[in-house]
Design a protein around this motif. Structure first.
Motif, short mmCIF file in Angstrom:
data_model
loop_
_atom_site.label_atom_id
_atom_site.label_comp_id
_atom_site.label_asym_id
_atom_site.label_seq_id
_atom_site.Cartn_x
_atom_site.Cartn_y
_atom_site.Cartn_z
N LYS A 136 0.84 -1.21 0.00
CA LYS A 136 0.00 0.00 0.00
C LYS A 136 0.87 1.25 0.00
O LYS A 136 0.56 2.23 -0.69
CB LYS A 136 -0.93 0.01 1.22
CG LYS A 136 -2.10 -0.93 1.12
CD LYS A 136 -2.96 -0.84 2.36
CE LYS A 136 -4.16 -1.77 2.29
NZ LYS A 136 -5.02 -1.66 3.48
N ASN A 137 1.96 1.23 0.77
CA ASN A 137 2.88 2.38 0.79
C ASN A 137 3.42 2.67 -0.61
O ASN A 137 3.48 3.82 -1.03
CB ASN A 137 4.05 2.12 1.74
CG ASN A 137 3.64 2.04 3.19
OD1 ASN A 137 2.53 2.40 3.58
ND2 ASN A 137 4.54 1.54 4.02
N VAL A 138 3.80 1.61 -1.31
CA VAL A 138 4.32 1.76 -2.68
C VAL A 138 3.22 2.33 -3.58
O VAL A 138 3.47 3.26 -4.36
CB VAL A 138 4.86 0.42 -3.22
CG1 VAL A 138 5.19 0.52 -4.70
CG2 VAL A 138 6.09 -0.02 -2.42
N GLN A 139 2.02 1.80 -3.47
CA GLN A 139 0.91 2.31 -4.29
C GLN A 139 0.62 3.78 -3.99
O GLN A 139 0.36 4.56 -4.91
CB GLN A 139 -0.34 1.46 -4.09
CG GLN A 139 -0.24 0.09 -4.71
CD GLN A 139 -1.41 -0.81 -4.36
OE1 GLN A 139 -1.92 -0.79 -3.24
NE2 GLN A 139 -1.84 -1.62 -5.32
N CYS A 140 0.66 4.16 -2.73
CA CYS A 140 0.46 5.57 -2.37
C CYS A 140 1.51 6.44 -3.02
O CYS A 140 1.21 7.51 -3.57
CB CYS A 140 0.49 5.75 -0.85
SG CYS A 140 -0.97 5.16 0.01
N PHE A 141 2.77 6.00 -2.96
CA PHE A 141 3.85 6.76 -3.59
C PHE A 141 3.63 6.89 -5.09
O PHE A 141 3.77 7.97 -5.66
CB PHE A 141 5.21 6.09 -3.32
CG PHE A 141 6.31 6.64 -4.17
CD1 PHE A 141 6.83 7.91 -3.92
CD2 PHE A 141 6.81 5.92 -5.24
CE1 PHE A 141 7.83 8.43 -4.72
CE2 PHE A 141 7.82 6.43 -6.04
CZ PHE A 141 8.34 7.70 -5.78
N LEU A 142 3.26 5.78 -5.73
CA LEU A 142 3.06 5.80 -7.18
C LEU A 142 1.88 6.68 -7.57
O LEU A 142 1.90 7.33 -8.62
CB LEU A 142 2.86 4.38 -7.71
CG LEU A 142 4.08 3.45 -7.56
CD1 LEU A 142 3.71 2.01 -7.89
CD2 LEU A 142 5.24 3.94 -8.42
N LYS A 143 0.86 6.71 -6.72
CA LYS A 143 -0.32 7.53 -7.00
C LYS A 143 -0.05 9.01 -6.68
O LYS A 143 -0.26 9.89 -7.51
CB LYS A 143 -1.51 7.04 -6.18
CG LYS A 143 -2.81 7.80 -6.46
CD LYS A 143 -3.98 7.20 -5.71
CE LYS A 143 -4.84 6.42 -6.67
NZ LYS A 143 -6.08 5.93 -6.10
N ILE A 158 -5.76 1.60 -3.61
CA ILE A 158 -4.67 1.37 -2.65
C ILE A 158 -5.10 0.14 -1.85
O ILE A 158 -5.72 0.24 -0.80
CB ILE A 158 -4.46 2.61 -1.73
CG1 ILE A 158 -4.26 3.88 -2.55
CG2 ILE A 158 -3.32 2.36 -0.76
CD1 ILE A 158 -3.05 3.88 -3.44
N ASP A 159 -4.78 -1.03 -2.41
CA ASP A 159 -5.28 -2.28 -1.82
C ASP A 159 -4.17 -3.22 -1.37
O ASP A 159 -4.44 -4.30 -0.87
CB ASP A 159 -6.19 -3.00 -2.82
CG ASP A 159 -5.50 -3.33 -4.14
OD1 ASP A 159 -4.28 -3.10 -4.27
OD2 ASP A 159 -6.18 -3.83 -5.04
N GLY A 160 -2.93 -2.82 -1.56
CA GLY A 160 -1.82 -3.67 -1.13
C GLY A 160 -1.54 -4.84 -2.03
O GLY A 160 -0.83 -5.77 -1.66
N GLN A 161 -2.09 -4.81 -3.24
CA GLN A 161 -1.89 -5.87 -4.23
C GLN A 161 -1.19 -5.26 -5.44
O GLN A 161 -1.82 -4.56 -6.22
CB GLN A 161 -3.23 -6.50 -4.64
CG GLN A 161 -4.03 -7.06 -3.48
CD GLN A 161 -3.33 -8.26 -2.85
OE1 GLN A 161 -2.91 -9.19 -3.52
NE2 GLN A 161 -3.20 -8.22 -1.54
N GLN A 208 8.21 4.79 1.87
CA GLN A 208 7.13 5.47 1.13
C GLN A 208 5.90 5.74 2.00
O GLN A 208 4.94 6.34 1.52
CB GLN A 208 6.74 4.65 -0.11
CG GLN A 208 7.87 4.27 -1.02
CD GLN A 208 8.87 5.37 -1.29
OE1 GLN A 208 8.48 6.51 -1.62
NE2 GLN A 208 10.15 5.10 -1.17
N ALA A 209 5.93 5.33 3.27
CA ALA A 209 4.77 5.50 4.16
C ALA A 209 4.26 6.94 4.23
O ALA A 209 3.05 7.16 4.30
CB ALA A 209 5.08 4.96 5.54
N PRO A 210 5.14 7.95 4.19
CA PRO A 210 4.62 9.33 4.27
C PRO A 210 3.67 9.72 3.12
O PRO A 210 2.92 10.67 3.24
CB PRO A 210 5.88 10.19 4.22
CG PRO A 210 6.96 9.29 4.74
CD PRO A 210 6.61 7.92 4.26
#
Length: 155
Positions: A62-69, A79-82, A151-153
């Motif tokens: 999810k952290n990676v997806q947030c960063f990418l978004k 943002i589903d962690g998949q 990427q959590a922030p």
């Protein structure tokens, strides 16, 4: 006698017509069943999109997806962690910016070129010291976890 023969013929023709109609009804039903089975078979043969988290937990993914978004890399999915095809397309977009991933090959498939570019990114700032070999082994996965935690922030 002629009327009895005509009546028998009429009954026979009527019976044959009814049987034929019944056969057609059955054939129509059988055809519908066959079509339904083909539809089911097609539906069942469609595989879900591949999810490749490379050892990340759901939260790390999810952290990676947030960063990418939120970092402007073109991810617009949930943002589903998949980390599926769309997540990896966005990651490949990121990796095409300075880490050697060919921008004309963005396909969302995690192959050796994706892993090599990821290894370059991880070697740059996330403590990866292994070979740039396209194999997502334990050292690559450990560095990818550090990257994901970083990427959590963005969430």
């Amino acid at each position: 006698m002629r009327s009895k023969m005509a009546r028998n013929t009429l009954v026979t023709v009527t019976a044959l017509t009814a049987l034929s109609a019944g056969g057609l009804v059955t054939a129509g039903t059988a055809g519908a069943d066959q079509q339904r089975q083909q539809t089911v078979a097609v539906t069942e043969s469609v595989a879900p999109l591949a999810v490749v988290n490379l050892g990340l937990s759901t939260q790390q993914a999810k952290n990676v997806q947030c960063f990418l978004k939120n970092g402007g890399w073109g991810y617009s999915g949930a943002i589903d962690g998949q980390l599926g095809t769309n997540s990896w397309k966005a990651m490949q977009n990121r990796l095409s910016s300075g880490y050697g991933y060919p921008s004309n090959q963005i396909d969302g498939i995690v192959g050796p070129n994706t892993v090599k570019a990821l290894q370059r990114l991880l070697a740059d700032k996330w403590g990866y010291t292994g070979a740039i070999d396209g194999i997502a082994g334990p050292a690559t996965q450990a560095a990818f976890k550090r990257y994901a935690n970083g990427q959590a922030p963005y969430c």
